[in-house]
Design a protein around this motif. Structure first.
Motif, PDB file in Angstrom:
ATOM      1  N   GLN A  12       0.839  -1.190   0.000  1.00  0.00           N
ATOM      2  CA  GLN A  12       0.000   0.000   0.000  1.00  0.00           C
ATOM      3  C   GLN A  12       0.875   1.241   0.000  1.00  0.00           C
ATOM      4  N   LEU A  13       0.562   2.198  -0.861  1.00  0.00           N
ATOM      5  CA  LEU A  13       1.170   3.521  -0.796  1.00  0.00           C
ATOM      6  C   LEU A  13       0.274   4.327   0.136  1.00  0.00           C
ATOM      7  N   ALA A  14       0.836   4.757   1.251  1.00  0.00           N
ATOM      8  CA  ALA A  14       0.032   5.437   2.270  1.00  0.00           C
ATOM      9  C   ALA A  14       0.703   6.734   2.686  1.00  0.00           C
ATOM     10  N   VAL A  64      -4.590   5.493   2.592  1.00  0.00           N
ATOM     11  CA  VAL A  64      -4.074   4.607   1.544  1.00  0.00           C
ATOM     12  C   VAL A  64      -4.495   5.174   0.191  1.00  0.00           C
ATOM     13  N   HIS A  65      -3.511   5.389  -0.682  1.00  0.00           N
ATOM     14  CA  HIS A  65      -3.762   5.988  -1.992  1.00  0.00           C
ATOM     15  C   HIS A  65      -3.800   4.956  -3.113  1.00  0.00           C
ATOM     16  N   VAL A  66      -2.951   3.947  -3.018  1.00  0.00           N
ATOM     17  CA  VAL A  66      -2.850   2.892  -4.024  1.00  0.00           C
ATOM     18  C   VAL A  66      -2.512   1.605  -3.294  1.00  0.00           C
ATOM     19  N   GLN A  67      -3.060   0.491  -3.758  1.00  0.00           N
ATOM     20  CA  GLN A  67      -2.674  -0.787  -3.172  1.00  0.00           C
ATOM     21  C   GLN A  67      -2.832  -1.918  -4.176  1.00  0.00           C
ATOM     22  N   THR A  68      -2.089  -2.967  -3.930  1.00  0.00           N
ATOM     23  CA  THR A  68      -2.200  -4.169  -4.749  1.00  0.00           C
ATOM     24  C   THR A  68      -3.293  -5.055  -4.166  1.00  0.00           C
ATOM     25  N   ASP A  69      -3.696  -6.036  -4.915  1.00  0.00           N
ATOM     26  CA  ASP A  69      -4.508  -7.116  -4.353  1.00  0.00           C
ATOM     27  C   ASP A  69      -3.574  -7.969  -3.507  1.00  0.00           C
ATOM     28  N   ALA A  70      -4.090  -8.918  -2.770  1.00  0.00           N
ATOM     29  CA  ALA A  70      -3.252  -9.876  -2.047  1.00  0.00           C
ATOM     30  C   ALA A  70      -2.559 -10.769  -3.078  1.00  0.00           C
ATOM     31  N   ILE A  71      -1.236 -10.814  -3.032  1.00  0.00           N
ATOM     32  CA  ILE A  71      -0.448 -11.577  -4.000  1.00  0.00           C
ATOM     33  C   ILE A  71       0.135 -12.795  -3.299  1.00  0.00           C
ATOM     34  N   ALA A  72      -0.098 -13.963  -3.835  1.00  0.00           N
ATOM     35  CA  ALA A  72       0.401 -15.209  -3.247  1.00  0.00           C
ATOM     36  C   ALA A  72       1.918 -15.277  -3.347  1.00  0.00           C
ATOM     37  N   VAL A  73       2.542 -15.874  -2.337  1.00  0.00           N
ATOM     38  CA  VAL A  73       3.995 -15.983  -2.282  1.00  0.00           C
ATOM     39  C   VAL A  73       4.563 -16.625  -3.545  1.00  0.00           C
ATOM     40  N   ALA A  74       3.865 -17.572  -4.131  1.00  0.00           N
ATOM     41  CA  ALA A  74       4.348 -18.254  -5.341  1.00  0.00           C
ATOM     42  C   ALA A  74       4.497 -17.301  -6.528  1.00  0.00           C
ATOM     43  N   SER A  75       3.786 -16.188  -6.514  1.00  0.00           N
ATOM     44  CA  SER A  75       3.857 -15.205  -7.599  1.00  0.00           C
ATOM     45  C   SER A  75       4.933 -14.151  -7.380  1.00  0.00           C
ATOM     46  N   LEU A  76       5.557 -14.157  -6.214  1.00  0.00           N
ATOM     47  CA  LEU A  76       6.538 -13.129  -5.874  1.00  0.00           C
ATOM     48  C   LEU A  76       7.947 -13.592  -6.222  1.00  0.00           C
ATOM     49  N   THR A  77       8.192 -13.727  -7.524  1.00  0.00           N
ATOM     50  CA  THR A  77       9.494 -14.187  -8.003  1.00  0.00           C
ATOM     51  C   THR A  77      10.350 -13.003  -8.430  1.00  0.00           C
ATOM     52  N   ALA A  78      11.656 -13.142  -8.285  1.00  0.00           N
ATOM     53  CA  ALA A  78      12.596 -12.068  -8.613  1.00  0.00           C
ATOM     54  C   ALA A  78      12.346 -11.550 -10.022  1.00  0.00           C
ATOM     55  N   GLY A  79      12.272 -10.237 -10.139  1.00  0.00           N
ATOM     56  CA  GLY A  79      12.071  -9.603 -11.433  1.00  0.00           C
ATOM     57  C   GLY A  79      10.630  -9.342 -11.791  1.00  0.00           C
ATOM     58  N   SER A  80       9.692  -9.884 -11.026  1.00  0.00           N
ATOM     59  CA  SER A  80       8.286  -9.660 -11.366  1.00  0.00           C
ATOM     60  C   SER A  80       7.807  -8.314 -10.833  1.00  0.00           C
ATOM     61  N   VAL A  98       5.129  -5.979  -9.246  1.00  0.00           N
ATOM     62  CA  VAL A  98       4.007  -6.102  -8.329  1.00  0.00           C
ATOM     63  C   VAL A  98       2.993  -4.999  -8.609  1.00  0.00           C
ATOM     64  N   LEU A  99       3.515  -3.825  -8.979  1.00  0.00           N
ATOM     65  CA  LEU A  99       2.644  -2.673  -9.201  1.00  0.00           C
ATOM     66  C   LEU A  99       3.361  -1.656 -10.076  1.00  0.00           C
ATOM     67  N   VAL A 100       2.698  -1.198 -11.106  1.00  0.00           N
ATOM     68  CA  VAL A 100       3.160  -0.081 -11.929  1.00  0.00           C
ATOM     69  C   VAL A 100       1.912   0.729 -12.227  1.00  0.00           C
ATOM     70  N   THR A 101       1.790   1.912 -11.593  1.00  0.00           N
ATOM     71  CA  THR A 101       0.566   2.690 -11.737  1.00  0.00           C
ATOM     72  C   THR A 101       0.837   4.181 -11.565  1.00  0.00           C
ATOM     73  N   ARG A 102      -0.001   4.970 -12.204  1.00  0.00           N
ATOM     74  CA  ARG A 102       0.065   6.425 -12.043  1.00  0.00           C
ATOM     75  C   ARG A 102      -0.531   6.776 -10.681  1.00  0.00           C
ATOM     76  N   LEU A 103       0.108   7.708  -9.996  1.00  0.00           N
ATOM     77  CA  LEU A 103      -0.432   8.128  -8.701  1.00  0.00           C
ATOM     78  C   LEU A 103      -1.753   8.849  -8.915  1.00  0.00           C
ATOM     79  N   PRO A 104      -2.725   8.556  -8.081  1.00  0.00           N
ATOM     80  CA  PRO A 104      -4.016   9.226  -8.219  1.00  0.00           C
ATOM     81  C   PRO A 104      -3.945  10.659  -7.699  1.00  0.00           C
ATOM     82  N   ALA A 105      -4.784  11.515  -8.276  1.00  0.00           N
ATOM     83  CA  ALA A 105      -4.917  12.871  -7.761  1.00  0.00           C
ATOM     84  C   ALA A 105      -5.585  12.781  -6.398  1.00  0.00           C
ATOM     85  N   GLY A 106      -5.371  13.770  -5.590  1.00  0.00           N
ATOM     86  CA  GLY A 106      -5.994  13.786  -4.279  1.00  0.00           C
ATOM     87  C   GLY A 106      -5.110  14.461  -3.263  1.00  0.00           C
TER      88      GLY A 106
END
Length: 149
Positions: A65-67, A82-98, A100-108
């Motif tokens: 979470q970006l907070a 909290v301004h931006v957050q990912t969904d819950a990501i399973a440990v099996a998906s957290l491999t080197a180089g992947s 997790v999040l690439v997003t434009r910051l929201p206005a606010g």
């Protein structure tokens, strides 16, 4: 790609290995002293990438979470904004180089301090590290990412 240390939250920063819960991860940016205006001019992007493959003795999940908060020790009790957050990501998906999040910051409205919260679900992590930073040039990031992959 040139990285700005003042816009970097995590540089191969180890995931917190405590039990399921919420933790402040890496550095905090003081928006007043960093001179960052999140709402004016060019778009600003948040990038989070796995630096070291995550492991867990169970089935850990990660939510980043970006907070922002009025205090430098950004609250982990749910009171930070909290301004931006990912969904819950399973440990099996957290491999080197992947990514997790690439997003434009929201206005606010952002509070003075900006940081990354790690929300661990289900089970603790035993290893893993992430890179998390802000960038204005998402195209340079994508070119850099393609060059290192």
């Amino acid at each position: 790609m040139i990285m700005d240390e003042f816009n970097e939250f995590c540089d191969a920063t180890a995931l917190n290995t405590g039990a399921a819960g919420t933790y402040l991860l890496g550095d905090v940016i003081d928006l007043e002293t960093a001179g960052i205006d999140l709402g004016a001019g060019e778009d600003l992007y948040l990038v989070a990438r796995v630096a070291t493959t995550a492991t867990s003795g169970g089935s850990a999940t990660l939510n980043l979470q970006l907070a922002s908060d009025a205090q430098a020790a950004i609250a982990t009790d749910g009171s930070a904004t909290v301004h931006v957050q990912t969904d819950a990501i399973a440990v099996a998906s957290l491999t080197a180089g992947s990514d997790v999040l690439v997003t434009r910051l929201p206005a606010g409205t952002y509070e003075r301090y900006l940081g990354i919260l790690q929300v661990t679900g289900t089970a603790a992590f035993t290893a893993g590290a992430v890179d998390v930073f802000l960038t204005k040039d998402i195209n340079a990031w994508k070119a850099y990412e393609n060059a290192i992959d």
